[in-house]
Design a protein around this motif. Structure first.
Motif, PDB file in Angstrom:
ATOM      1  N   ASN A   1       3.754   5.132  -4.600  1.00  0.00           N
ATOM      2  CA  ASN A   1       3.555   4.550  -3.265  1.00  0.00           C
ATOM      3  C   ASN A   1       4.852   4.424  -2.476  1.00  0.00           C
ATOM      4  OD1 ASN A   1       4.607   2.458  -4.859  1.00  0.00           O
ATOM      5  ND2 ASN A   1       3.511   0.867  -3.724  1.00  0.00           N
TER       6      ASN A   1
ATOM      7  N   GLU B   1       0.851  -1.190   0.000  1.00  0.00           N
ATOM      8  CA  GLU B   1       0.000   0.000   0.000  1.00  0.00           C
ATOM      9  C   GLU B   1       0.889   1.243   0.000  1.00  0.00           C
ATOM     10  OE1 GLU B   1      -3.278   2.551   0.175  1.00  0.00           O
ATOM     11  OE2 GLU B   1      -3.209   0.375  -0.223  1.00  0.00           O
ATOM     12  N   LYS B   2       1.897   1.230   0.851  1.00  0.00           N
ATOM     13  CA  LYS B   2       2.860   2.314   0.920  1.00  0.00           C
ATOM     14  C   LYS B   2       4.190   1.721   1.370  1.00  0.00           C
ATOM     15  CE  LYS B   2       3.335   7.098   2.464  1.00  0.00           C
ATOM     16  NZ  LYS B   2       3.213   7.576   1.079  1.00  0.00           N
TER      17      LYS B   2
END
Length: 580
Positions: free
Chosen positions: A359, A228-229
């Motif tokens: 990201n 996600e990150k």
């Protein structure tokens, strides 16, 4: 009479030395010896084979702490883990593999190769896996090492001994967590690349990758697409090399033969190329030798202030800038201001491109501490993450993990208090009958470890054979020889970029300005050449039975070469048998 505190005292007469007597055995006779090897990675396996080919009247035992052979290639299985030395250089010369699937092999494929070599050479009978050496102490009286071994499955400890002890544990083996406060306070998943959990799914998670050595550079682009990150945190920038195949095609000696090799975008060999390797031995040998030439030719790049260094630095800067999309902020954070080679240069397939993705955020910063929700940076910023991946490397201090007690005490204490010194990286003053692979100032950064271990194994075996056949009970490099060798290293290293006092590097045990302890003072060929001849004048000897005559091994006037019924007593007439 002698004077003690002004008083005359009688001196007891010393018994006369026993008259020298001739040993009733032929020249070349051997004594039975026991060799214990620590570690069943490439070094240990290669030594077992070399001993078998060159010695007789011996036994060998290998203790390996892991559940199987392979060393670092058994342990390191993080996503993207592969060798950054070409596959056809990263193999034993005596067991070539013609079906490597990629130009740079994965950890799994190298691990499988080592297991297969071990099985096909029948080495497992000499290896005890899940066994760890707990302590080693030299017995001067018996001329042997007294060992304590622990069975890691049962916890049982038992004693063993070795006439010769050989340490093949390697330098990049003892992995470590970062030295930070709050390591136990983090409530998410804490992972080290050297102990990658098989059940870890990074998909959809916020992850921090700490460190930009080879492990960090390899694992990050594998995690980036599914995360996600992703935060990338590091203290010091590092040089990321362009694909070597492209550079060698343009400037190297392997360009012509590389143009005949078919590979896809991920550098996987085509089936046609693999089949040609298998069916055309001349082509295969030419390819292997050309790649080896390129590996051997890397040393001039690290010569400080040289034209080669300046040219290479300009080209790598250009490449990194291109791969970072010209992003000034990323270029400033990631492109070093120190020379090439100050830190380990690493090819990074997809690494720089991954850092440009939306990201990913880069933090070139010191870490203050770990906190329950993640990482607190030196600036006070807190990165809240689900998982922290520590690509933080290994203990490269050379201090052994267990006590090795020789004539001068425990080596752990010596190398804790002083700069580690070794004789040609293979032996240590004060430790008789003790040898090691890639000790202090060994050529760990000089290309394929496989070929290095072959040369080191031959050298160690030749010294052991000398002792076994010349009635030498104990052999140890002199302190003077080790000091002279270290003096040369200290004077030479400023010629190289390895010694640049700016880039923090494991070459200098994680310091910026420390002495270079992990690399050989010269090229790869220089190291091979150095080990060609045993310098007996650099060693101290203790002979069997307390004899003072070093020629006792000459024996009864006959040679084992003439007493073997199956032997050839005119071998010297064969072409090439006598060196002129």
């Amino acid at each position: 009479m002698s004077q003690v505190n002004g008083h005359a005292e009688a001196v007891e007469p010393q018994p006369p030395l026993a008259a020298y007597t001739v040993q009733e055995q032929p020249l070349g006779s051997t004594r039975h010896i026991r060799i214990v090897v620590i570690g069943a990675g490439a070094s240990g396996l290669n030594l077992v084979r070399t001993l078998r080919l060159n010695l007789s009247d011996f036994e060998v035992a290998v203790y390996e702490k892991n559940a199987d052979v392979g060393g670092t290639w058994f342990e390191n299985r993080y996503p993207g883990c592969r060798c950054d030395v070409p596959s056809h250089s990263y193999q034993f010369s005596w067991r070539q593999k013609k079906d490597w699937t990629n130009f740079f092999s994965t950890a799994e494929e190298i691990g499988e190769y080592l297991c297969r070599v071990c099985d096909e050479e029948g080495m497992r009978e000499s290896i005890r896996t899940s066994h760890q050496v707990v302590s080693a102490q030299w017995s001067e009286k018996d001329g042997q090492w007294e060992l304590v071994i622990r069975n890691l499955e049962s916890g049982e400890e038992f004693s063993d001994y070795a006439t010769f002890l050989v340490n093949g544990t390697g330098i990049l083996n003892n992995w470590k967590w970062p030295d930070l406060d709050g390591l136990d306070s983090f409530q998410g998943r804490l992972i080290h690349t050297a102990r990658w959990p098989k059940n870890f799914d990074h998909t959809g998670k916020t992850i921090a990758v700490i460190g930009n050595g080879s492990s960090g550079i390899q694992v990050l682009p594998e995690l980036q697409p599914g995360a996600e990150k992703l935060y990338h945190v590091f203290r010091t920038p590092t040089w990321v090399l362009p694909p070597r195949i492209q550079a060698w095609k343009v400037m190297g000696q392997a360009g012509q033969i590389l143009s005949q090799i078919q590979m896809d975008a991920q550098e996987n060999f085509s089936q046609e190329t693999i089949e040609r390797f298998q069916s055309d031995p001349d082509f295969y040998r030419a390819f292997v030798k050309k790649i080896e030439v390129e590996v051997n030719n890397a040393f001039p790049v690290v010569l400080a202030n040289s034209p080669v260094q300046a040219f290479a630095r300009a080209k790598v800067t250009e490449y990194m800038t291109l791969m970072l999309g010209g992003n000034q902020e990323l270029c400033k954070a990631l492109i070093p201001d120190f020379p090439l080679g100050c830190r380990r240069m690493t090819p990074g397939h997809g690494y720089l491109q991954a850092l440009t993705q939306p990201n990913v955020e880069v933090r070139r910063s010191m870490i203050k501490r770990f906190v329950p929700e993640g990482i607190e940076l030196e600036s006070g910023e807190i990165l809240k993450v689900d998982a922290i991946v520590c690509a933080t490397g290994y203990d490269t201090s050379f201090r052994p993990r267990f006590p090795i007690i020789g004539c001068d005490g425990n080596l752990q204490d010596r190398w804790r208090n002083e700069t580690p010194k070794a004789y040609m990286s293979c032996a240590v003053a004060g430790l008789p009958n003790y040898f090691m692979f890639l000790g202090p100032n060994g050529p760990i950064g000089h290309g394929s470890v496989f070929t290095l271990t072959e040369h080191i194994a031959k050298y160690i075996t030749s010294v052991i054979k000398k002792c076994q056949t010349e009635s030498i009970k104990a052999i140890v490099p002199s302190a003077a020889a080790v000091d002279d060798y270290f003096e040369h290293i200290t004077a030479f290293m400023p010629r190289t970029t390895w010694a640049t006092p700016r880039g923090r590097s494991w070459f200098k045990n994680g310091r910026e300005d420390g002495p270079v302890t992990a690399l050989h003072p010269g090229s790869r060929i220089h190291f091979f050449h150095m080990l060609e001849r045993f310098r007996g004048e650099d060693w101290e000897y203790v002979y069997m039975g307390g004899r003072r005559n070093r020629f006792g091994y000459l024996g009864n006037g006959f040679s084992t070469k003439e007493l073997d019924p199956q032997g050839d007593t005119t071998w010297y007439l064969d072409e090439g048998a006598v060196v002129r």
